[in-house]
Scaffold this active site. Structure first.
Site, PDB file in Angstrom:
ATOM      1  N   GLU A  61       0.800  -1.239   0.000  1.00 11.39           N
ATOM      2  CA  GLU A  61       0.000   0.000   0.000  1.00 11.39           C
ATOM      3  C   GLU A  61       0.826   1.279   0.000  1.00 11.39           C
ATOM      4  O   GLU A  61       0.593   2.182   0.798  1.00 11.39           O
ATOM      5  CB  GLU A  61      -0.952   0.000   1.203  1.00 11.39           C
ATOM      6  CG  GLU A  61      -1.882  -1.195   1.238  1.00 11.39           C
ATOM      7  CD  GLU A  61      -2.850  -1.164   2.432  1.00 11.39           C
ATOM      8  OE1 GLU A  61      -2.680  -0.313   3.319  1.00 11.39           O
ATOM      9  OE2 GLU A  61      -3.759  -2.000   2.454  1.00 11.39           O
ATOM     10  N   GLU A  87      -6.009 -10.726  -1.318  1.00 12.39           N
ATOM     11  CA  GLU A  87      -6.825 -10.479  -0.113  1.00 12.39           C
ATOM     12  C   GLU A  87      -8.306 -10.378  -0.458  1.00 12.39           C
ATOM     13  O   GLU A  87      -9.032  -9.522   0.063  1.00 12.39           O
ATOM     14  CB  GLU A  87      -6.373  -9.178   0.590  1.00 12.39           C
ATOM     15  CG  GLU A  87      -4.902  -9.145   0.939  1.00 12.39           C
ATOM     16  CD  GLU A  87      -4.490  -7.925   1.753  1.00 12.39           C
ATOM     17  OE1 GLU A  87      -5.363  -7.227   2.305  1.00 12.39           O
ATOM     18  OE2 GLU A  87      -3.273  -7.671   1.843  1.00 12.39           O
TER      19      GLU A  87
HETATM   20  C1  XIL Z   1      -6.002  -6.259   8.488  1.00 17.37           C
HETATM   21  C2  XIL Z   1      -6.351  -7.449   9.367  1.00 17.37           C
HETATM   22  O1  XIL Z   1      -7.279  -8.248   8.710  1.00 17.37           O
HETATM   23  C3  XIL Z   1      -6.912  -6.957  10.669  1.00 17.37           C
HETATM   24  O2  XIL Z   1      -7.139  -8.050  11.539  1.00 17.37           O
HETATM   25  C4  XIL Z   1      -5.960  -5.979  11.288  1.00 17.37           C
HETATM   26  O3  XIL Z   1      -6.498  -5.451  12.404  1.00 17.37           O
HETATM   27  C5  XIL Z   1      -5.657  -4.836  10.329  1.00 17.37           C
HETATM   28  O4  XIL Z   1      -5.147  -5.368   9.142  1.00 17.37           O
HETATM   29  N1  XIL Z   1      -4.933  -4.690   3.775  1.00 17.37           N
HETATM   30  C6  XIL Z   1      -3.864  -5.429   4.230  1.00 17.37           C
HETATM   31  C7  XIL Z   1      -4.023  -6.278   5.433  1.00 17.37           C
HETATM   32  O5  XIL Z   1      -2.815  -5.476   3.575  1.00 17.37           O
HETATM   33  O6  XIL Z   1      -2.835  -6.413   6.164  1.00 17.37           O
HETATM   34  C8  XIL Z   1      -5.136  -5.783   6.318  1.00 17.37           C
HETATM   35  O7  XIL Z   1      -5.330  -6.729   7.350  1.00 17.37           O
HETATM   36  C9  XIL Z   1      -6.400  -5.557   5.520  1.00 17.37           C
HETATM   37  C10 XIL Z   1      -6.182  -4.522   4.461  1.00 17.37           C
END
Ligand code: XIL
Length: 379
Positions: free
Chosen positions: A170, A285
């Site tokens: 990101e 994701e």
């Molecule tokens: C999220 C997790 O799912 C949560 O449990 C945590 O609190 C915050 O992070 N993009 C990403 C992930 O790259 O690392 C994130 O994961 C969700 C959005």
């Protein structure tokens, strides 16, 4: 395992570990493909993916797998790759500025190994999930040392075990006011854009076998044009400078009210352009927000499934998309419960399995998308 076989195992380019017969349904006419298939125990998203040279997996945490037998069995059955949802982020790995705690990450690595599953690392450079000590300890003077040490230690610790690493996560924020669209992060402030090169080159030295990935969100919509352009700019720069980057991870947090803006043509063109740079593409994701859909469970599940179908149809039409992970497997454990709760307070249903580990229409949509995908090259 010899070196070649090990590399093939890590990257999913072998079908050696199959042991599951390819399911024959749905190979005929379009009408037959739409027919709901039987779901015997031997059938799974892992088997469907493997039959096409794809990997399918999910973000999970070892403690939940240890405490929930039904969930653990579902993950073992459905996935052939795992990624830690939390336990390999800085805040989890770095109790202090001078120490590492690999306990939870190692526990997940051990589970993946015993299940015969591959493992992804997530994530070495991110502006979130930084430990509390970071803000008072890391500065422009020592940031390079911290970045190098962290990546060398963490990627080094898991060297030889990782299919891929999300090296940078990101880094784009097109509202930052910068021409390159880079996000205002501590790493950018301390080191400038060269921290990207530094991260990838350090990771390549620490784990030469892992596919090094840049991971980004918000790339699918009509309104994502600037983010797509900035991401292409970032990747093109890395490639032009000879930086070792092997894949783009597209997060795929989709659905919600914004889904009406899904732009399959622009998204598909974007994936094609990434491929032209010589990169693989992973969907890393995937999950579907359902807060824009009716409360009625049947309608909601159909709506979520339709989004999985549309998204994966576009993505999997490109053979360079080799890996699909959902951000969780069961609605029992999803970050969207707190991230995107529904106005009517009904529990969200964004993932392939329900709370009781039963397959939902979303599971069928993913399974059918794999079934329809062209087989990926096996070497
Ligand atoms: C999220 C997790 O799912 C949560 O449990 C945590 O609190 C915050 O992070 N993009 C990403 C992930 O790259 O690392 C994130 O994961 C969700 C959005």
């Amino acid at each position: 395992m010899d070196a070649l076989t090990r590399r093939a195992f890590l990257h999913g380019t072998t079908r050696a570990a199959v042991g599951v017969s390819v399911v024959a349904w749905g190979c005929g006419s379009e009408a037959e493909q739409e027919t709901e298939p039987p779901s015997p125990e031997s059938d799974s998203l892992a088997a469907r993916a493997r039959a096409r040279g794809l990997l399918y997996g999910a973000a999970v945490e070892a403690d939940r797998l240890s405490s929930d037998g039904a969930f653990s069995a579902a993950v073992a059955r459905e996935c052939n790759i795992l990624v830690p949802e939390v336990s390999m982020k800085w805040a989890a790995l770095r109790p202090t500025a001078s120490s590492y705690d690999f306990t939870r990450g190692d526990a997940l690595a051990a589970i993946a190994r015993s299940n015969g599953q591959r493992l992804r690392g997530h994530t070495l450079v991110w502006h979130q999930a930084l430990p509390a000590w970071f803000a008072t300890t890391v500065d422009a003077g020592n940031a390079e040392r911290f970045l190098r040490e962290h990546i060398a230690s963490v990627a080094g610790h898991y060297a030889g075990q990782m299919h891929s690493w999300d090296v940078v996560n990101e880094a784009i924020d097109t509202s930052s006011g910068r021409a390159d669209g880079l996000r205002d992060t501590p790493w950018l402030r301390f080191l400038g854009p060269r921290h990207l090169d530094l991260a990838f080159t350090t990771a390549a030295t620490a784990d030469p076998a892992a596919l090094l990935t840049y991971n980004e969100y918000g790339l699918e919509l009509t309104s994502s044009a600037a983010r797509r352009q900035a991401t292409l700019g970032l990747l093109t720069g890395l490639k032009d400078r000879g930086v070792p980057v092997h894949a783009l991870g597209i997060q795929g947090h989709v659905g919600g009210a914004a889904w009406s803006q899904f732009d399959p043509v622009a998204f598909g063109d974007f994936v094609d352009r990434v491929v032209t740079l010589g990169l693989k593409v992973f969907i890393t994701e995937l999950d579907v927000r359902d807060d824009h859909l009716p409360g009625d469970q049947t309608q909601r599940d159909q709506g979520v499934a339709a989004i999985y179908k549309a998204y994966l149809e576009t993505a999997l039409a490109r053979p360079q998309v080799t890996t699909v992970l959902t951000w969780g497997l069961s609605d029992k454990y999803t970050w969207l419960a707190s991230q995107s709760p529904r106005g009517d307070k009904l529990p969200v249903r964004p993932l392939p399995l329900d709370n009781a580990m039963q397959r939902k229409p979303a599971w069928q949509a993913v399974a059918e998308a794999f079934q329809r995908a062209v087989a990926r090259p096996t070497s």
